[in-house]
Design a protein around this motif. Structure first.
Motif, mmCIF file in Angstrom:
data_model
loop_
_atom_site.group_PDB
_atom_site.id
_atom_site.type_symbol
_atom_site.label_atom_id
_atom_site.label_comp_id
_atom_site.label_asym_id
_atom_site.label_seq_id
_atom_site.Cartn_x
_atom_site.Cartn_y
_atom_site.Cartn_z
ATOM 1 N N TRP A 52 59.262 33.247 -27.154
ATOM 2 C CA TRP A 52 59.133 33.976 -25.680
ATOM 3 C C TRP A 52 58.087 33.150 -25.146
ATOM 4 O O TRP A 52 56.691 32.863 -25.713
ATOM 5 N N ARG A 53 58.281 32.767 -23.819
ATOM 6 C CA ARG A 53 57.653 31.881 -23.194
ATOM 7 C C ARG A 53 56.911 32.766 -22.171
ATOM 8 O O ARG A 53 57.203 33.164 -21.089
ATOM 9 N N HIS A 54 55.859 33.029 -22.352
ATOM 10 C CA HIS A 54 54.953 34.114 -21.629
ATOM 11 C C HIS A 54 53.874 33.406 -20.775
ATOM 12 O O HIS A 54 52.685 33.136 -21.205
ATOM 13 N N PRO A 55 54.122 33.535 -19.321
ATOM 14 C CA PRO A 55 52.966 32.913 -18.667
ATOM 15 C C PRO A 55 51.742 33.596 -18.511
ATOM 16 O O PRO A 55 51.926 34.836 -18.249
ATOM 17 N N ARG A 56 50.662 33.144 -18.646
ATOM 18 C CA ARG A 56 49.227 34.025 -18.538
ATOM 19 C C ARG A 56 48.514 33.323 -17.573
ATOM 20 O O ARG A 56 48.701 32.096 -17.203
ATOM 21 N N GLU A 57 47.441 33.777 -17.398
ATOM 22 C CA GLU A 57 46.416 33.319 -16.299
ATOM 23 C C GLU A 57 45.707 31.999 -16.868
ATOM 24 O O GLU A 57 45.467 30.947 -16.038
ATOM 25 N N ASN A 58 45.571 31.957 -18.070
ATOM 26 C CA ASN A 58 44.991 30.716 -18.772
ATOM 27 C C ASN A 58 45.946 29.778 -19.441
ATOM 28 O O ASN A 58 45.651 28.931 -20.159
ATOM 29 N N GLY A 59 47.250 29.882 -18.911
ATOM 30 C CA GLY A 59 48.241 28.967 -19.661
ATOM 31 C C GLY A 59 49.597 29.722 -19.997
ATOM 32 O O GLY A 59 49.640 30.837 -19.749
ATOM 33 N N ILE A 60 50.312 28.869 -20.708
ATOM 34 C CA ILE A 60 51.670 29.461 -21.396
ATOM 35 C C ILE A 60 51.380 30.057 -22.586
ATOM 36 O O ILE A 60 50.793 29.104 -23.651
ATOM 37 N N GLU A 61 51.925 31.168 -23.138
ATOM 38 C CA GLU A 61 51.684 31.582 -24.396
ATOM 39 C C GLU A 61 53.019 31.425 -24.986
ATOM 40 O O GLU A 61 54.007 32.231 -24.290
ATOM 41 N N THR A 99 60.327 34.225 -20.686
ATOM 42 C CA THR A 99 61.755 33.630 -20.820
ATOM 43 C C THR A 99 61.957 33.433 -22.376
ATOM 44 O O THR A 99 60.687 33.310 -22.960
ATOM 45 N N LEU A 100 63.159 33.433 -22.819
ATOM 46 C CA LEU A 100 63.426 32.806 -24.156
ATOM 47 C C LEU A 100 63.751 31.513 -24.130
ATOM 48 O O LEU A 100 64.744 30.898 -23.459
ATOM 49 N N VAL A 101 63.135 30.763 -24.995
ATOM 50 C CA VAL A 101 63.150 29.386 -25.194
ATOM 51 C C VAL A 101 63.449 28.773 -26.615
ATOM 52 O O VAL A 101 62.920 29.304 -27.725
ATOM 53 N N ASN A 102 63.872 27.419 -26.740
ATOM 54 C CA ASN A 102 63.879 27.013 -28.113
ATOM 55 C C ASN A 102 62.515 26.327 -28.359
ATOM 56 O O ASN A 102 62.125 25.671 -27.338
ATOM 57 N N VAL A 103 61.863 26.317 -29.550
ATOM 58 C CA VAL A 103 60.985 25.811 -29.778
ATOM 59 C C VAL A 103 60.944 25.089 -31.248
ATOM 60 O O VAL A 103 61.880 25.424 -31.811
ATOM 61 N N ASP A 147 58.062 42.399 -29.735
ATOM 62 C CA ASP A 147 57.340 41.422 -30.092
ATOM 63 C C ASP A 147 55.962 41.479 -29.585
ATOM 64 O O ASP A 147 55.216 40.488 -29.173
ATOM 65 N N GLY A 148 55.523 42.617 -29.084
ATOM 66 C CA GLY A 148 54.231 42.944 -28.489
ATOM 67 C C GLY A 148 54.388 42.526 -27.079
ATOM 68 O O GLY A 148 53.415 42.862 -26.328
ATOM 69 N N ILE A 149 55.196 42.409 -26.484
ATOM 70 C CA ILE A 149 55.446 42.267 -24.968
ATOM 71 C C ILE A 149 56.496 43.293 -24.333
ATOM 72 O O ILE A 149 57.356 43.691 -24.870
ATOM 73 N N ASP A 150 55.509 43.709 -23.294
ATOM 74 C CA ASP A 150 56.414 45.059 -22.445
ATOM 75 C C ASP A 150 57.752 44.161 -22.074
ATOM 76 O O ASP A 150 57.753 43.503 -21.395
ATOM 77 N N VAL A 151 59.002 45.182 -22.205
ATOM 78 C CA VAL A 151 60.284 44.727 -22.032
ATOM 79 C C VAL A 151 60.283 44.412 -20.477
ATOM 80 O O VAL A 151 61.300 43.795 -20.007
ATOM 81 N N LYS A 152 59.611 45.080 -19.533
ATOM 82 C CA LYS A 152 59.704 44.833 -18.434
ATOM 83 C C LYS A 152 59.125 43.698 -17.728
ATOM 84 O O LYS A 152 59.211 43.267 -16.688
ATOM 85 N N LEU A 153 58.369 43.135 -18.701
ATOM 86 C CA LEU A 153 57.951 41.738 -18.382
ATOM 87 C C LEU A 153 58.791 40.818 -18.642
ATOM 88 O O LEU A 153 58.877 39.292 -18.313
ATOM 89 N N ILE A 154 59.775 40.780 -19.535
ATOM 90 C CA ILE A 154 60.931 39.905 -20.013
ATOM 91 C C ILE A 154 62.062 40.094 -18.972
ATOM 92 O O ILE A 154 62.638 40.926 -18.632
ATOM 93 N N LYS A 155 62.591 38.727 -18.613
ATOM 94 C CA LYS A 155 63.832 38.739 -17.815
ATOM 95 C C LYS A 155 64.843 39.151 -18.487
ATOM 96 O O LYS A 155 65.011 39.096 -19.634
ATOM 97 N N LYS A 156 65.644 39.962 -17.812
ATOM 98 C CA LYS A 156 66.699 40.788 -18.277
ATOM 99 C C LYS A 156 67.674 40.075 -19.156
ATOM 100 O O LYS A 156 68.235 40.383 -20.364
ATOM 101 N N ALA A 157 68.111 38.752 -18.545
ATOM 102 C CA ALA A 157 69.005 38.006 -19.288
ATOM 103 C C ALA A 157 68.487 37.274 -20.420
ATOM 104 O O ALA A 157 69.434 37.249 -21.347
ATOM 105 N N ASP A 158 67.240 37.011 -20.579
ATOM 106 C CA ASP A 158 66.704 36.678 -21.834
ATOM 107 C C ASP A 158 66.669 37.858 -22.791
ATOM 108 O O ASP A 158 66.824 37.444 -23.896
ATOM 109 N N LEU A 159 66.174 38.995 -22.358
ATOM 110 C CA LEU A 159 66.281 39.930 -23.310
ATOM 111 C C LEU A 159 67.336 40.339 -23.863
ATOM 112 O O LEU A 159 67.560 40.417 -25.044
#
Length: 609
Positions: free
Chosen positions: A353-362, A330-334, A430-442
């Motif tokens: 981009w808020r990217h959930p991964r196995e070892n936490g949020i990137e 998802t796309l978030v303010n930081v 930005d290095g993330i496969d667009v299929k992993l990004i929610k369409k609304a945020d993309l």
């Protein structure tokens, strides 16, 4: 055609009615009270007539008062259920429209490519209206008719079982004919609804395209095609109505014959003193009234069949597969603290981009780096449009697509925002496969300016704010200034509050294009997809559009379908497409030196489109 699954359609309609069950329960109670009031009020004729014949009118006043009270209760119940039914029906229809629109919003773009707008509008108008009519009329009337027919039969047997045998025979004939005609007509009601959708779609397209129709003198051809659709509708409607319209006259005719026979036989029974006059009087009224609930039942049955056909078409659309979105990024303010990104709800102007991964949020900063890796795509599996496309756009770069019509330029831009999904390869953002990004945020991170600008009903300000619903008036005005639209807007009679009608029909082509640029500017996207306008506008407006687009592109990653040679020259990378393949890539100077396809396009040997 008949409803493919009548039971399932009724079940789903009942589900919507169940959401407002309390209304329908009270409607059922009041309808039953009204029907029973009519039955018992009519039955009171028997004691009243017998009292008048035996003891005179003086003793009948009490019975007359009771009958009047019963009819009064029936009238008040009728008034109550009609008002409640109107409320309940509209609540159900409101829910259906809401869910239908909700589903429509989630359907993939490919669905709208393969269905006419008029046919889809027919689901919202004609089909929903038939369901509304059935709920307003059929639900209560079917209950009332059933109670009256059943109650009339019971009371007829109570008054005289011998005469009722004659009536029962005619009832059998009536219902046999109703069953026959209904079976014949119901198969045509779905076809009628389908043909209404087709003709509505054709009319909608012809009205919206009247300029094109007149330019190419297509009136006669359109008239021929309309008459074809009109004949199909006429035939299906004629067959549907042809059978259904015979039901009421036939029932009335049978009821007259029934009434005449019962009158003669009943009169003879009174002369033989096997039946009293009061019972005969009440009996004849029941027989005379019996045709009305049967007619009502059959009429509502026809309406019910039509509405169920419409409901099935609505539910078919609701059952369409929605646009698949398996993205979790998802796309978030930081905000940035000690070289780390901290998520915040405040509008900091910095996005990640808020990217959930196995070892936490990137958190990956939104920059606008877009890359295609060996992408294959076709609108249908059998025909590929793009073949092994590889390209990259670094943040802030301008990528220009050039090529003849049908080369695949627009297709590439449609893949970036996932209007369509690719068959092979991958697209990264930005290095993330667009299929992993929610369409609304993309899509929130992308801006688009298309040749065919679409404006919505509302004001000029509303249409600019469409790009960012949270934008203030000041931000919208700044976006209009950046797009060079502010000056013409302020010259309009009501400025930014000027209403927009008919897709911007009260504005010029150039003004609509400037508003489209302002709409993209207020979204402030890091990545911009631009299909440059080629509309015929005056020189001054064209200059404003070019300047507005240039200002909009500044500092952003831009994918542009280029029509202006100045845009091509200023691009960081030019991709020359031909039948879905990248034939050449490089800067303007590099491609000119190669003297290949781009050189021919640039020098006018090929057409740049």
């Amino acid at each position: 055609m008949r409803p493919q699954n009548l039971g399932q359609t009724i079940q789903r309609l009942m589900h919507y009615m169940g959401n407002h069950a309390i209304f329908f329960v009270f409607v059922g109670i009041l309808v039953a009270t009204s029907a029973l009031g009519n039955l018992f009020g009519t039955y009171m004729i028997r004691p009243i007539v017998n009292d008048v014949l035996n003891t005179g009118l003086d003793q009948a006043y009490i019975q007359i008062g009771i009958m009047a009270l019963i009819f009064l209760v029936g009238v008040l119940s009728t008034l109550g259920y009609t008002q409640l039914m109107a409320v309940a029906a509209q609540k159900v229809v409101q829910d259906i429209r809401r869910d239908l629109f909700h589903i429509m919003q989630k359907l993939p773009l490919q669905f709208f490519d393969t269905h006419s707008h008029g046919e889809l509008m027919s689901r919202f108008t004609n089909d929903v209206d038939t369901v509304s009519d059935a709920l307003n009329n059929s639900f209560a009337m079917m209950i009332q008719s059933f109670i009256q027919v059943t109650g009339t039969l019971i009371l007829l047997f109570i008054l005289s079982w011998r005469l009722s045998l004659v009536v029962l025979i005619f009832y059998v004939f009536m219902f046999a004919y109703i069953r026959f005609s209904s079976a014949k007509s119901k198969s045509y009601f779905s076809l009628q609804q389908k043909n209404i959708g087709l003709i509505n779609g054709f009319i909608e397209e012809m009205i919206s395209g009247q300029k094109v129709v007149k330019v190419f003198n297509h009136e006669n051809a359109n008239q021929t095609q309309f008459e074809h659709f009109n004949r199909k509708l006429q035939k299906s409607s004629q067959k549907a109505q042809g059978y259904s319209q015979t039901i009421v006259p036939m029932v009335v005719s049978l009821s007259y014959i029934n009434y005449a026979i019962v009158s003669v036989v009943g009169g003879y029974m009174c002369l033989q003193q096997t039946m009293d006059v009061g019972s005969l009087a009440s009996y004849l009224v029941f027989v005379r009234q019996a045709a009305m609930p049967i007619n009502q039942f059959t009429m509502q049955l026809n309406l019910l069949l039509t509405s169920l056909s419409g409901a099935e078409r609505i539910f078919e659309l609701m059952d369409m597969d929605p646009e698949v979105d398996e993205g979790k990024v998802t796309l978030v303010n930081v905000r940035k603290e000690n070289d780390q990104y901290i998520e915040t709800k405040e509008n900091t102007g910095l996005w990640a981009w808020r990217h959930p991964r196995e070892n936490g949020i990137e958190y990956v900063e939104l920059k606008g780096d877009v890359r295609f890796h060996h992408v294959d795509f076709g609108y249908t599996p059998k025909k590929k449009i793009l073949h092994d496309i590889n390209l990259f756009a670094k943040p802030g770069q301008k990528i220009a697509f050039v090529g003849a019509t049908g080369a695949g330029k627009t297709t590439i831009t449609n893949l970036i925002n996932r209007f369509y999904d690719i068959q092979n390869g991958s697209i990264t953002y930005d290095g993330i496969d667009v299929k992993l990004i929610k369409k609304a945020d993309l899509r929130r991170s992308l801006g688009m300016v298309l040749q065919d600008t679409h404006l919505f009903s509302g004001t000029i300000m509303d249409n600019i704010r469409f790009g960012n619903l949270e934008a203030s008036d000041e931000q919208c005005i700044e976006a209009a200034k950046l797009a060079n639209a502010d000056s013409f807007i302020r010259r309009l009679p009501q400025g930014y509050d000027t209403p927009v009608y008919n897709d911007g029909g009260n504005l010029s082509a150039g003004q609509r294009q400037l508003l489209a640029i302002a709409r993209a500017a207020v979204a402030d996207p890091p990545v911009l997809i631009l299909d440059e306008a080629t509309s015929s506008v005056d020189t001054h407006t064209e200059s404003l559009i070019e300047k507005g687009m240039d200002q909009l592109m500044e500092g952003r990653t831009v994918f542009v379908i280029a029509h202006r040679l100045s845009t091509v020259r200023n691009a960081d990378v030019i991709l020359v497409l031909d039948h879905g393949d990248v034939k050449e890539r490089g800067s303007h100077d590099d491609l000119i030196e190669q003297k290949g396809m781009y050189y021919k396009l640039y020098t006018g040997m090929f057409e740049l489109s």
